[in-house]
Design an enzyme around this catalytic site. Sequence first.
Site, short mmCIF file in Angstrom:
data_model
loop_
_atom_site.label_atom_id
_atom_site.label_comp_id
_atom_site.label_asym_id
_atom_site.label_seq_id
_atom_site.Cartn_x
_atom_site.Cartn_y
_atom_site.Cartn_z
CE LYS A 74 29.93 7.01 18.53
NZ LYS A 74 28.74 6.76 19.36
CD GLU A 86 24.90 0.69 17.21
OE1 GLU A 86 25.17 -0.51 17.45
OE2 GLU A 86 25.33 1.64 17.90
CB SER A 128 32.64 13.73 21.08
OG SER A 128 31.85 14.39 20.11
#
Lengths: 257, 593
Positions: free
Chosen positions: B284, B306, B573
């Site tokens: 992210k 969000e 990830s």
Amino acid sequence: MSRIANAFKDDCAFIGFLTAGDPTIEKTVEYILAMVEAGCDLVEIGIPFSDPMAEGVVIQDANVRALKHNTTTDDVFEIVREVRKKTDVPLVFLTYINPVFFYGYEEFFKKCGELGVDGIISPDLPYEEKGEIADIAAKNDVDVISLIAPTSKERIQKIARDATGFIYVVSSLGVTGMRSEIKTDLGAIISDIRDVTDLPLAVGFGINTPEQASEISKIADGVIVGSAIVKIIEEHGENATEALKDYVSSMKNACID
Amino acid sequence: MVKVKICGLKRLEDIELVNKYKPDYIGFVFADSPRKVSHELASQMKENLDSSIQSVGVFVDADLNEILKLFDENVIDIAQLHGSESEDYIRKLKQKSKYQLKIINAIEMSDEKDLLEYDSSIADYLLLDSGKGSGKTFDWRLIRKDLKKEFFLAGGLNSKNIPQAIGEFNPYAVDLSSSLEINGYKDENKIKEVMEEINLTKGRYGEYGGQYISETLMNELLYLEEQYNHYMNDPEFTEELNTLLREYAGRPSLLYYAERMTEDLGGAKIYLKREDLNHTGAHKINNVLGQVLLAKKMGKTRVIAETGAGQHGVATATAAALLDMECEVYMGEVDTERQALNVYRMELLGAKVHPVKSGTKTLKDAVNDAFRDWIARVHDTNYVIGSTMGPHPFPMMVRDFQAVISQEARQQILEKEGKLPTAVLACVGGGSNAMGAFYNFIEDEDVKLIGCEAGGKGIDTPYNAAALTNGKIGIFHGMKSIFNQSNYGQIAPVYSISAGLDYPGVGPEHAYLRDSGRAEYVPITDEEAVGAFEYLSRMEGIIPAIESSHAVAHAMKIAPEMDKDDILIVCLSGRGDKDVKSIAEYRGVELNE
């Protein structure tokens, strides 16, 4: 003259919104007719959606109530069918585009045309994406109502030039809901729009008092009220008819003062 | 949306090509040029032209009657004037055609030209070119941003420079001719390539993508796109971002050879792309550093986001702290309870967390409320979307910021193995780590791309979030894509053990990659993902995020069936510390905290 044009032909129009199926299908029919009787010139019927992104809490909750007992797009068409038996008032759908897309554009607009729905307002279909429905709507004599926002600026020209029915002028930034004051310089926006089109202009978002309606009526052709009406329905549930009539007639009077 | 004109058609075959690829305009050259056509041929070509395409006649100081005759005979819909035609000449054309003929006034650009003079011209459009169809670009900075007249941009445009031309200078239309030719004739592959590139700049991936969003946000989205294109072409910005990625996030991330896992499974060699080692423990951060830095350059003082599990919220709060921006995060109330630690983490980082109480009180409702916030505060706020979703330009922007994953992985695998992998695997919720892991391999057609969706308790049950397996095409959250939805197009509640995959849709580019057959998508159940979570922990000493475990699980399924020469790259990830508690619960283990 189309039903929509007719609604604006005399004095400032009052436009009322409610969410279909809140609290029930039958009551929605009754409430629409009550509003018309009290002077409502055009009715916006909200097709309930699971994720009404442009709505404030009041209308979000109405969507939740309507969906709790599974109000469907077909139910909303039935509401129109019942209402049309009693009145010629212009009816406009307020709907997010996904329920329309899912139903099938051809089928949806054909039904609108047959049942006498005069227009559609879709808060998530800006000018750039209007092509989704413009031709099919036109073929069925349904106006696609364009929204113009305080942030539209140079976009006003092209939006207004292609608009049909009437233009929905969004009074404020943010989502729908009652506001104590409207801070946007509406006069300037309205004058920019009038440079391009002769279509009627109706202002919505935030308006809830007769004083506000009276102010807006001096510069616009119509006043749109949603959350305040939905709030009355929320508070009175199945017994909202009288309260709705009182409110709508006080607002309509303020519009023509 | 930008329109396209393909100019200089001179054969009937050319008409077949444009009918197939449907630009908005085509041009017939009636002035002296290698592309000059006779009236007869033009007339014949127009008869065969698809009715949705308008034809433009190109003239240099022609006789008025020639133009009007072609217009009356329906050969041309628009006249493009390249000579020294005066305003008076244009007015006469307009009058004599009863104002039906539209006019494009072509301007040869130079330092001395004051474009604003043309704002009051009676011509409908301008066409800005370096010469009379010279095929060379002019200095686009000469285009005044306050020019009101809509213009066609011409001269030396090709699939490489079109994105910048459109993104930064916002022409009404782009005009292409010589760059689409081979040996003087229009070439199908070149037309196809350029039309696809233009569709991408419109935020379209096949039929998916778009900008289905409130009018109030439209100007802001257009501005965001313009600024994004501007800064991505600014070496100073990209250097600043790269420095942050290197010095702060810890890039490049490792491409780790999972030897024990490989031997245990007994098939393909397995490499893990270690995004879990980035600062904040997931991919992210790649995206938020880009978006928050961009917001800062744009003069914004506040960012909102969000978050589902809290990873994107934490990453945004982190970048906001670093770059001194105000930060507010929307998180479903259910998720704030499931991930209380991440709520506290965001608050530690100086962010304000809003529990969202509407709808299903999870990720999709958090997105709704973030949009509601943004629509009220567009002037000082940027919405930092966490995945390759939402209205254009977000899916493109997030993909580009995440593409560093495959850019590194491709180079790393070539260094380590001297060849490309057999397949790249990644989990898909909205799809940002997968888009990042796939992107630089898309052109390598032999490399399989496999996305692993949340199959939850099974794709035959209502408890899954496998949009590409079970969903239908729809329009939601600003994009046309694939969504889990009920019979009347209501967005359906979804379920996954992984809060990061718990979203009822998927980014538009994944929908496109699926339809085009370039990528495949498979559902992985909770049970399989938890199994992979435990397996990787024991086998390699790496606790993967439960999201990433979906990709690990699929690698465990397919690796044994593959050759020892085959190579799999699995995008790891994120790391799994955040999931330890919920996995313990899943296994019925009670933890005393």
